[in-house]
Enzyme design. Structure first.
Site, short mmCIF file in Angstrom:
data_model
loop_
_atom_site.label_atom_id
_atom_site.label_comp_id
_atom_site.label_asym_id
_atom_site.label_seq_id
_atom_site.Cartn_x
_atom_site.Cartn_y
_atom_site.Cartn_z
N GLU A 22 -41.87 2.06 82.71
CA GLU A 22 -40.82 1.07 82.46
C GLU A 22 -39.75 1.59 81.52
O GLU A 22 -40.05 2.30 80.56
CB GLU A 22 -41.44 -0.20 81.85
CG GLU A 22 -42.22 -0.98 82.87
CD GLU A 22 -42.91 -2.19 82.26
OE1 GLU A 22 -43.99 -2.01 81.67
OE2 GLU A 22 -42.35 -3.29 82.36
N CYS A 64 -50.75 2.68 77.22
CA CYS A 64 -50.81 3.15 75.83
C CYS A 64 -52.25 3.11 75.35
O CYS A 64 -52.96 2.15 75.62
CB CYS A 64 -49.93 2.27 74.94
SG CYS A 64 -49.84 2.85 73.23
N CYS A 78 -52.78 -1.82 69.29
CA CYS A 78 -52.08 -2.76 68.40
C CYS A 78 -52.28 -4.17 68.96
O CYS A 78 -51.99 -4.43 70.13
CB CYS A 78 -50.59 -2.42 68.30
SG CYS A 78 -50.30 -0.73 67.72
N CYS A 101 -49.39 -6.30 70.72
CA CYS A 101 -48.53 -5.66 71.73
C CYS A 101 -49.15 -5.76 73.12
O CYS A 101 -50.33 -5.47 73.31
CB CYS A 101 -48.34 -4.19 71.36
SG CYS A 101 -47.32 -3.30 72.56
N GLY A 126 -46.14 3.31 75.40
CA GLY A 126 -46.81 4.54 74.99
C GLY A 126 -46.46 4.98 73.59
O GLY A 126 -45.58 4.42 72.93
N GLU A 127 -47.18 6.00 73.15
CA GLU A 127 -46.98 6.56 71.82
C GLU A 127 -46.37 7.96 71.97
O GLU A 127 -47.05 8.90 72.39
CB GLU A 127 -48.34 6.61 71.10
CG GLU A 127 -48.36 7.43 69.83
CD GLU A 127 -47.27 7.07 68.82
OE1 GLU A 127 -47.00 5.87 68.62
OE2 GLU A 127 -46.66 8.00 68.26
N SER A 165 -39.98 6.45 67.85
CA SER A 165 -40.79 5.50 67.08
C SER A 165 -42.27 5.82 67.24
O SER A 165 -42.76 6.03 68.34
CB SER A 165 -40.51 4.09 67.60
OG SER A 165 -41.31 3.15 66.93
N SER A 220 -43.74 2.48 62.82
CA SER A 220 -44.14 1.08 62.95
C SER A 220 -45.20 0.78 61.90
O SER A 220 -46.31 1.30 61.97
CB SER A 220 -44.71 0.83 64.35
OG SER A 220 -43.69 1.06 65.30
N LEU A 221 -44.84 -0.05 60.95
CA LEU A 221 -45.72 -0.30 59.80
C LEU A 221 -46.46 -1.62 59.97
O LEU A 221 -47.69 -1.66 60.04
CB LEU A 221 -44.86 -0.28 58.53
CG LEU A 221 -45.58 -0.25 57.20
CD1 LEU A 221 -46.46 0.98 57.08
CD2 LEU A 221 -44.56 -0.28 56.06
N ASN A 276 -42.40 -11.03 69.68
CA ASN A 276 -42.07 -11.49 71.03
C ASN A 276 -43.36 -11.94 71.69
O ASN A 276 -44.28 -11.14 71.84
CB ASN A 276 -41.42 -10.37 71.83
CG ASN A 276 -40.07 -9.98 71.24
OD1 ASN A 276 -39.21 -10.84 71.02
ND2 ASN A 276 -39.89 -8.70 70.94
N CYS A 319 -39.36 -5.78 72.78
CA CYS A 319 -40.38 -4.95 72.12
C CYS A 319 -41.76 -5.54 72.34
O CYS A 319 -41.99 -6.73 72.14
CB CYS A 319 -40.17 -4.93 70.61
SG CYS A 319 -38.64 -4.20 70.11
N1 SAH Z 1 -45.97 3.30 70.14
C1 SAH Z 1 -44.72 3.46 69.43
C2 SAH Z 1 -43.51 3.28 70.35
C3 SAH Z 1 -43.29 1.86 70.83
S1 SAH Z 1 -42.04 1.15 69.86
C4 SAH Z 1 -44.68 2.49 68.27
O1 SAH Z 1 -45.45 1.54 68.26
O2 SAH Z 1 -43.90 2.70 67.34
C5 SAH Z 1 -42.31 -0.54 70.11
C6 SAH Z 1 -42.08 -1.36 68.85
O3 SAH Z 1 -42.31 -2.75 69.18
C7 SAH Z 1 -43.08 -1.01 67.74
O4 SAH Z 1 -42.42 -1.05 66.50
C8 SAH Z 1 -44.07 -2.17 67.82
O5 SAH Z 1 -44.69 -2.41 66.58
C9 SAH Z 1 -43.20 -3.31 68.26
N2 SAH Z 1 -43.94 -4.37 68.96
C10 SAH Z 1 -45.08 -4.28 69.65
N3 SAH Z 1 -45.45 -5.47 70.15
C11 SAH Z 1 -44.49 -6.34 69.76
C12 SAH Z 1 -44.28 -7.74 70.00
N4 SAH Z 1 -45.12 -8.45 70.75
N5 SAH Z 1 -43.20 -8.32 69.46
C13 SAH Z 1 -42.32 -7.58 68.73
N6 SAH Z 1 -42.45 -6.27 68.51
C14 SAH Z 1 -43.53 -5.65 69.01
#
Ligand code: SAH
Length: 360
Positions: free
Chosen positions: A93, A113, A117, A120, A166-167, A198, A221-222, A302, A345
């Site tokens: 995607e 992925c 998390c 997500c 993905g990461e 990211s 992503s913290l 989201n 996201c």
């Molecule tokens: N795996 C990497 C690249 C994906 S970036 C990473 O996590 O950084 C996608 C971003 O969207 C990340 O910052 C993640 O924390 C955030 N994210 C994941 N699920 C989400 C959600 N349901 N609502 C808002 N942000 C989300």
């Protein structure tokens, strides 16, 4: 039958090797490169400045496309999501996000992925497989061609974010190879300075990334200011805890160029990590590790069916941001784009139906 080579992922020197291997002069390699990346052609028959015999030979042994667009969704805010399939049937995607001055393309580095998390949707797919160099680049070509047509120029400049499924740091070599190819001046010419990668915080890769000579920007992503909470939300924290992550961030900070900053993303989950106390802990964490050249991107959650979290109340978002700012930390709230088409996201999960939850 031998498999055809997907030339979109070939660097200039790999193309040179490929053409000499099929008995052609070396300069043909650059001609192919310009056609695939500079003009974004995906059918060798359309490269009419090449002799017909050579085009036929190319068609026999190679392709310039390995992804098939299965569906395309257009949000009411203009965002577009492409759901594609690899030639072995895995979903990919990509999201095209228009803004007034510049387009942003959010591409995926993996199909699915492996990280879990909890907030997500992509996590629910598990890891299907890493994407190849060509599959990473082709996502960008597909989006640009859909919006602007096959052409050498786009009216806006393009930013890229490796923030799709993905990461990226678990497909590091392919990611870096793709970025190098995409920055070529006679190709897509999207330079690292226009690209942000990211990561959830794959510590050894953050260090490696810091040492790359011409590297893109970094976002980490913290999403939690302490280990207890982060362990729960992002299981990767059990492998590299906050202390290790913050030390890696500090190491990265040393590599910043003049005026450059890096980003922490923080997904705000209503009632879970959005308290005033959490905001203060976050500010303290930055102070503790001397992280001064950072900005915080706050991402209101989201929602989607299957995710047990709520978006934060609007006043919590304001309060969280205000607390960070009162401590001298730059904080921005990311405006959600394409929520109605599962393009925002954390929503990329190869969905082919409309989003019925949490659409404004
Ligand atoms: N795996 C990497 C690249 C994906 S970036 C990473 O996590 O950084 C996608 C971003 O969207 C990340 O910052 C993640 O924390 C955030 N994210 C994941 N699920 C989400 C959600 N349901 N609502 C808002 N942000 C989300």
């Amino acid at each position: 039958m031998t498999e055809k080579q997907h030339l979109t992922g070939f660097s200039k020197s790999e193309l040179a090797e490929f053409v000499t291997g099929i008995g052609e002069p070396i300069y043909r390699g650059n001609q192919i490169f310009k056609a695939i990346h500079g003009r974004r052609l995906k059918d060798f028959s359309d490269i009419t400045d090449l002799p017909k015999s050579f085009r036929d030979k190319l068609n026999d042994s190679a392709v310039a496309t390995a992804l098939v667009v299965e569906s395309r969704y257009v949000s009411e805010d203009g965002t577009r999501r492409y759901l594609m399939k690899t030639d072995d049937g895995y979903p990919v995607e990509t999201v095209f996000i228009p803004t007034e001055n510049r387009d942003t393309i959010c591409f995926s580095s993996q199909s699915g992925c492996p990280l879990k998390c909890d907030f997500c949707l992509t996590a629910k797919l598990g890891l299907l497989r890493n994407l190849s160099v060509g599959e990473i680049i082709e996502q960008v070509i597909i989006a640009l061609n859909d919006v602007y047509g096959e052409a050498a120029n786009t009216p806006h400049g393009t930013n890229l974010v490796a923030m799709g499924a993905g990461e990226p740091f678990l497909n590091f070599e392919n990611l870096i190879a793709a970025i190098e190819i995409m920055s070529e001046e006679d190709g897509l010419f999207i330079v690292p300075n226009r690209i942000t990668v990211s990561t959830v915080g794959i510590v050894p890769r953050i260090k490696e990334f810091a040492e790359l000579e011409n590297r893109p920007h970094l976002a980490i992503s913290l999403s939690a200011p302490n280990d207890d909470l982060r362990d729960r939300l992002m299981p990767v924290n059990k492998k590299w805890n906050l202390d290790e992550l913050m030390n890696a961030a500090k190491f990265f900070q040393e590599s910043l160029r003049r005026g450059e900053r890096f980003t922490f993303e923080y997904v705000l989950l209503g009632g879970v990590n959005d308290s005033s106390e959490n905001a203060r802990q976050l500010a303290d964490l930055l102070v503790k590790y001397g992280l001064t050249r950072v900005k915080i991107n706050l991402i209101p959650h989201n929602s989607a069916e299957g995710l047990d979290y709520e978006p934060p109340a609007p006043e919590r978002v304001k309060d969280f941001k205000a607390i960070l700012e009162s401590r001298g930390v730059s904080a921005y709230v990311r405006t959600p784009r394409g929520r109605d088409i599962f393009a925002a996201c954390g929503q990329l999960a190869a969905k082919s139906e409309p989003n019925l939850v949490g659409t404004p």
